[in-house]
Design a protein around this motif. Structure first.
Motif, PDB file in Angstrom:
ATOM      1  N   ARG A  29       0.826  -1.210   0.000  1.00 32.92           N
ATOM      2  CA  ARG A  29       0.000   0.000   0.000  1.00 32.92           C
ATOM      3  C   ARG A  29       0.862   1.263   0.000  1.00 32.92           C
ATOM      4  O   ARG A  29       0.492   2.286  -0.601  1.00 32.92           O
ATOM      5  N   PHE A  30       2.015   1.213   0.656  1.00 32.94           N
ATOM      6  CA  PHE A  30       2.930   2.351   0.631  1.00 32.94           C
ATOM      7  C   PHE A  30       3.426   2.591  -0.796  1.00 32.94           C
ATOM      8  O   PHE A  30       3.480   3.736  -1.266  1.00 32.94           O
TER       9      PHE A  30
ATOM     10  N   GLY B 146      -2.129  13.154  12.592  1.00 32.28           N
ATOM     11  CA  GLY B 146      -2.170  11.863  11.910  1.00 32.28           C
ATOM     12  C   GLY B 146      -1.732  11.951  10.466  1.00 32.28           C
ATOM     13  O   GLY B 146      -1.777  13.018   9.847  1.00 32.28           O
ATOM     14  N   ARG B 147      -1.319  10.796   9.936  1.00 36.93           N
ATOM     15  CA  ARG B 147      -0.776  10.756   8.573  1.00 36.93           C
ATOM     16  C   ARG B 147      -1.881  10.846   7.515  1.00 36.93           C
ATOM     17  O   ARG B 147      -1.757  11.557   6.528  1.00 36.93           O
ATOM     18  N   ARG B 148      -2.941  10.076   7.706  1.00 40.67           N
ATOM     19  CA  ARG B 148      -3.959   9.941   6.664  1.00 40.67           C
ATOM     20  C   ARG B 148      -4.647  11.267   6.362  1.00 40.67           C
ATOM     21  O   ARG B 148      -4.862  11.616   5.191  1.00 40.67           O
ATOM     22  N   ALA B 149      -5.004  12.011   7.396  1.00 38.30           N
ATOM     23  CA  ALA B 149      -5.711  13.274   7.177  1.00 38.30           C
ATOM     24  C   ALA B 149      -4.848  14.261   6.396  1.00 38.30           C
ATOM     25  O   ALA B 149      -5.336  14.953   5.493  1.00 38.30           O
ATOM     26  N   VAL B 150      -3.562  14.310   6.720  1.00 36.90           N
ATOM     27  CA  VAL B 150      -2.661  15.240   6.037  1.00 36.90           C
ATOM     28  C   VAL B 150      -2.459  14.823   4.581  1.00 36.90           C
ATOM     29  O   VAL B 150      -2.445  15.656   3.671  1.00 36.90           O
ATOM     30  N   LEU B 151      -2.319  13.524   4.330  1.00 37.17           N
ATOM     31  CA  LEU B 151      -2.157  13.049   2.953  1.00 37.17           C
ATOM     32  C   LEU B 151      -3.409  13.330   2.123  1.00 37.17           C
ATOM     33  O   LEU B 151      -3.322  13.726   0.953  1.00 37.17           O
ATOM     34  N   ALA B 152      -4.582  13.117   2.707  1.00 40.26           N
ATOM     35  CA  ALA B 152      -5.828  13.391   1.985  1.00 40.26           C
ATOM     36  C   ALA B 152      -5.950  14.876   1.660  1.00 40.26           C
ATOM     37  O   ALA B 152      -6.371  15.255   0.552  1.00 40.26           O
ATOM     38  N   LEU B 153      -5.584  15.730   2.610  1.00 40.44           N
ATOM     39  CA  LEU B 153      -5.618  17.171   2.355  1.00 40.44           C
ATOM     40  C   LEU B 153      -4.648  17.544   1.244  1.00 40.44           C
ATOM     41  O   LEU B 153      -4.967  18.379   0.379  1.00 40.44           O
TER      42      LEU B 153
ATOM     43  N   ALA C 255       3.423   9.690   4.248  1.00 39.18           N
ATOM     44  CA  ALA C 255       3.231   8.330   3.724  1.00 39.18           C
ATOM     45  C   ALA C 255       4.336   7.403   4.220  1.00 39.18           C
ATOM     46  O   ALA C 255       4.078   6.274   4.660  1.00 39.18           O
ATOM     47  N   GLU C 256       5.578   7.870   4.162  1.00 36.90           N
ATOM     48  CA  GLU C 256       6.688   7.054   4.657  1.00 36.90           C
ATOM     49  C   GLU C 256       6.587   6.856   6.162  1.00 36.90           C
ATOM     50  O   GLU C 256       6.863   5.761   6.678  1.00 36.90           O
TER      51      GLU C 256
ATOM     52  N   TYR D 172      -7.960   6.544  -2.286  1.00 36.38           N
ATOM     53  CA  TYR D 172      -7.122   5.425  -1.845  1.00 36.38           C
ATOM     54  C   TYR D 172      -6.565   5.686  -0.448  1.00 36.38           C
ATOM     55  O   TYR D 172      -6.541   4.789   0.404  1.00 36.38           O
ATOM     56  N   VAL D 173      -6.118   6.913  -0.215  1.00 38.78           N
ATOM     57  CA  VAL D 173      -5.573   7.256   1.110  1.00 38.78           C
ATOM     58  C   VAL D 173      -6.620   7.029   2.201  1.00 38.78           C
ATOM     59  O   VAL D 173      -6.325   6.454   3.260  1.00 38.78           O
ATOM     60  N   LEU D 174      -7.840   7.467   1.950  1.00 34.18           N
ATOM     61  CA  LEU D 174      -8.878   7.377   2.975  1.00 34.18           C
ATOM     62  C   LEU D 174      -9.342   5.948   3.225  1.00 34.18           C
ATOM     63  O   LEU D 174      -9.839   5.642   4.322  1.00 34.18           O
ATOM     64  N   THR D 175      -9.183   5.062   2.254  1.00 35.91           N
ATOM     65  CA  THR D 175      -9.696   3.703   2.404  1.00 35.91           C
ATOM     66  C   THR D 175      -8.618   2.652   2.659  1.00 35.91           C
ATOM     67  O   THR D 175      -8.924   1.586   3.198  1.00 35.91           O
ATOM     68  N   ALA D 176      -7.379   2.939   2.290  1.00 38.93           N
ATOM     69  CA  ALA D 176      -6.347   1.894   2.330  1.00 38.93           C
ATOM     70  C   ALA D 176      -5.227   2.149   3.326  1.00 38.93           C
ATOM     71  O   ALA D 176      -4.359   1.298   3.483  1.00 38.93           O
ATOM     72  N   LEU D 177      -5.210   3.299   3.991  1.00 39.49           N
ATOM     73  CA  LEU D 177      -4.124   3.607   4.925  1.00 39.49           C
ATOM     74  C   LEU D 177      -4.674   3.772   6.344  1.00 39.49           C
ATOM     75  O   LEU D 177      -4.731   4.889   6.881  1.00 39.49           O
TER      76      LEU D 177
END
Length: 452
Positions: free
Chosen positions: A13-14, A72-79, A118-119, A205-210
């Motif tokens: 997933r990464f 958190g990682r996911r929220a920042v990546l989605a933004l 992500a990393e 993908y970020v919101l569902t897979a991470l």
């Protein structure tokens, strides 16, 4: 009881999220300058827009890394993905300087937000499953490979798409598209619009897979207090820990080398072919080859570490290979003809091959020296070191006389970075997850990640 996300799934997933982030960059890269000039902007205005992007990334690099460590990682990546959707749409449809400036601001903010989370998510997930001693190199190498493959694939597709559509003044699909939109959508706009669509898929993908462990809700107070404290923690790591400081200095050396290559190689390609247009095609082919060499180097990073006897010796060997490539570029810059050009192409390949192999091994050491509470911030500091040194090196290379000298100066900088790894330094054990200061919330207790 929910299962931990296993390392193999996390690695996959990464790599996927890395590929989806960098594919749009490759798509719009070949047509970006041409589209802006087609809108009527001069090269000085285009350079100003790029400066807006660079300054935005530099200013936001550390705050956004701290934000990821707090909320958190996911929220920042989605933004980051949402900002990139807006930025690319505005960039390819904008017709005024103010609209294009806003696009560059959004693009820079999205880039800064995506630098590290992500990393950091991947390392957090693997260590939550297998402990602090878990193997990280394989996944980091897979991510580096995915990034390079995405850029190579996107560059080829982004360069070919406007050609397939045909000119905006013709009778083909490109001409019909331009006439139907009154010139708002040009064939050169197509790669950017496709990139925006990929960015939208990236957000999904970020919101569902991470998945990541649940965190206490981030209030405005925790963000305002936690982000500055986390940034301070990350900067202190670079001052106090020798190994982290070495990683940052190496990143600066790599930034200086890459900036020199990116500044000088297009002009050198044009001189070889005799015309700017054919030189641009040659440089696009070289850039694609460089990305593929980076992918090969990243893929082989674990093997290099095994053969060299560890991550630190592998970083030394890999950066020395890149430095040798720059030396070859410098020596051949004094000569004309086909044979030196072939040798120069080989040097170009060595630069990117070595960089690809060095990155996962350096970051393997970095992640073993920092905790989860400051992981994304540490990656942002590393990125800032690379970009800042690159900006300075670009100015220096631009002022130096043409010929071998700029290449040789960059080679010496990179070889100096390689020499830093000649002295053995053991990683300092990272603090437990959540134990770092400045996180704005207590350490998690007993959370697990949902399974795939």
């Amino acid at each position: 009881m929910r299962k931990l996300l296993d390392p193999v799934t996390a690695r996959r997933r990464f790599a996927a999220v890395t590929f989806l982030f960098w594919l749009p960059v490759g798509l719009y890269l070949p047509s970006q300058v041409l589209l802006l000039t087609e809108r009527g902007l001069g090269l000085a205005a285009v350079a100003g827009l790029f400066a807006v992007y660079s300054v935005t990334v530099s200013v936001l690099e550390l705050p956004t890394g701290g934000l990821s460590d707090v909320v958190g990682r996911r929220a920042v990546l989605a933004l980051a993905g949402l900002l990139n959707v807006c930025a690319l749409t505005l960039l390819v449809l904008g017709t005024t300087l103010w609209a294009l400036t806003a696009a560059m601001l959004l693009l820079g903010a999205g880039r800064a937000l995506s630098s590290g989370p992500a990393e950091a998510w991947y390392v957090d997930t693997v260590q939550a499953h297998s402990g602090p001693g878990a193997d990280l190199r394989a996944g980091l190498a897979r991510g580096g490979t995915a990034c390079a493959v995405a850029l190579a694939t996107g560059t080829l597709a982004g360069g070919a798409l406007p050609l397939l559509l045909g000119p905006a003044t013709g009778t083909g699909p490109g001409g019909r598209l331009a006439r139907a939109t009154d010139g708002l959508v040009l064939p050169l706009s197509a790669p950017g619009l496709l990139g925006a669509a990929v960015c939208a898929g990236y957000v999904g993908y970020v919101l569902t897979a991470l998945p990541e462990p649940p965190r206490p809700p981030a209030t405005l107070r925790t963000v305002l207090s936690g982000v500055p404290a986390t940034i301070a923690d990350g900067l202190r790591l670079g001052v106090r820990q020798r190994l982290v400081r070495r990683v940052l200095l190496t990143a600066a050396a790599a930034g200086a080398a890459l900036a020199t290559v990116e500044l000088l190689a297009p002009g050198r390609a044009a001189r070889f072919t005799g015309a700017p247009e054919s030189g641009a095609v040659l440089f696009a082919v070289l850039a694609c080859g460089g990305f593929l060499c980076t992918a090969a180097g990243s893929h082989g990073a674990p093997l290099v570490a095994r053969l060299a006897g560890g991550s630190a010796p592998a970083a030394l060997v890999s950066l020395a290979v890149s430095g040798a490539g720059l030396l070859l570029l410098g020596v051949t810059a004094a000569f004309g003809g086909t044979a030196p050009a072939v040798l120069a192409a080989g040097g170009f390949a060595l630069v990117y091959l070595g960089m690809g192999a060095a990155g996962p091994n350096e970051n393997d050491l970095l992640h073993r020296s920092v905790g989860s509470a400051t992981r994304a911030t540490a990656l942002s500091v590393q990125s800032l070191a690379l970009q800042s040194a690159g900006a300075l090196a670009g100015l220096v290379a631009g002022f130096l006389p043409a010929g071998p000298l700029p290449w040789l100066v960059a080679a010496l900088a990179l070889l100096a970075g390689a020499a830093l790894w000649a002295v053995r330094v053991e990683p300092v054990a990272a603090p437990p997850a959540g134990a770092g200061a400045g996180t704005g919330h207590p350490p998690p207790s007993g959370e697990v990640l949902p399974g795939p």
